[in-house]
Scaffold this motif. Sequence first.
Motif, PDB file in Angstrom:
ATOM      1  N   ASP A   4       0.875  -1.203   0.097  1.00  0.00           N
ATOM      2  CA  ASP A   4      -0.044  -0.059  -0.038  1.00  0.00           C
ATOM      3  C   ASP A   4       0.780   1.144  -0.118  1.00  0.00           C
ATOM      4  N   ASP A  16      -1.526   4.843   0.226  1.00  0.00           N
ATOM      5  CA  ASP A  16      -0.993   6.011   1.171  1.00  0.00           C
ATOM      6  C   ASP A  16      -0.554   5.032   2.425  1.00  0.00           C
ATOM      7  N   GLY A  17      -0.366   3.737   2.238  1.00  0.00           N
ATOM      8  CA  GLY A  17       0.485   2.731   3.422  1.00  0.00           C
ATOM      9  C   GLY A  17      -0.637   2.425   4.634  1.00  0.00           C
ATOM     10  N   ASP A  18      -1.648   2.919   4.311  1.00  0.00           N
ATOM     11  CA  ASP A  18      -2.691   2.630   5.608  1.00  0.00           C
ATOM     12  C   ASP A  18      -3.397   1.438   5.757  1.00  0.00           C
ATOM     13  N   HIS A  19      -3.564   0.794   4.662  1.00  0.00           N
ATOM     14  CA  HIS A  19      -4.543  -0.357   4.633  1.00  0.00           C
ATOM     15  C   HIS A  19      -4.242  -1.417   5.606  1.00  0.00           C
ATOM     16  N   ARG A  25      -6.994   4.693  -4.971  1.00  0.00           N
ATOM     17  CA  ARG A  25      -5.713   5.708  -4.975  1.00  0.00           C
ATOM     18  C   ARG A  25      -4.887   5.414  -6.097  1.00  0.00           C
TER      19      ARG A  25
END
Length: 214
Positions: A30, A35-38, A177
């Motif tokens: 992610d 955005d890396g929050d998954h 995204r």
Amino acid sequence: MNISPHHLPRFFKAINTELDSNADEIIGLDQAIGDGDHLTNLQRGLKAVQKIEVELSEMNWSDALMKIGMTLMSTMGGASGSLFGSFFLAMSKAAKGKTMDAQHLAAMFDAGVSSVKQRGKADIGEKTMLDSLIPACESLKQDVATNQDLAVTVANLKQAAEKGMLSTEAMVATKGRASFLGERARGHLDAGARTSQLIISVIADEVIHIQNEN
Ligand code: ADP
Ligand code: MG
């Protein structure tokens, strides 16, 4: 099949362990095209349902699935929160008044997947969780329709989800995204496809373990 809501805590625990052991990979995916929050979103939702797992395990399937969906929707956030939430709400609707046999489970899963498609306005080939969910669901429906043995059904289901998940690597994203990246998204697996596949896979394994205990 001898699965009841009393098994929910077991499923949650197995999912939790699986996500933890693949944490670095999921975060990395992610981060690469999202955005890396998954993973954090998913773990927040899972923690919230684990908090009420005793209550859930005393409910019937429809009520438990409804409560899981609502809890995920209100705690997870991200695109995936509303998508996972609507998956469980649709499963709940389809489970109303039904026993959990293979036919009903396939129909419930199908209802869940359809609702993700609708809510996300997405379909197969768009580099999302649907690339794991749709092939898994099609495999399940086909094996149930032909009365396939449970162990074979589960093995095929896991394989279909994995193949679908892997197919996201070569795709450009047209939803979510990652779609902002265009060609740059190619060469990375989709995080939501990976987590959906991991979850399907551990639930499938757990179902087999439970059957073997009976
Ligand atoms: P966000 O994208 O809002 O940060 P997450 O990181 O929790 O939310 O989840 C991202 C995942 O959600 C993606 O990897 C993808 O699998 C899935 N996703 C995003 N948009 C859609 C959509 N329209 N339909 C289906 N799945 C989607
Ligand atoms: Mg994200």
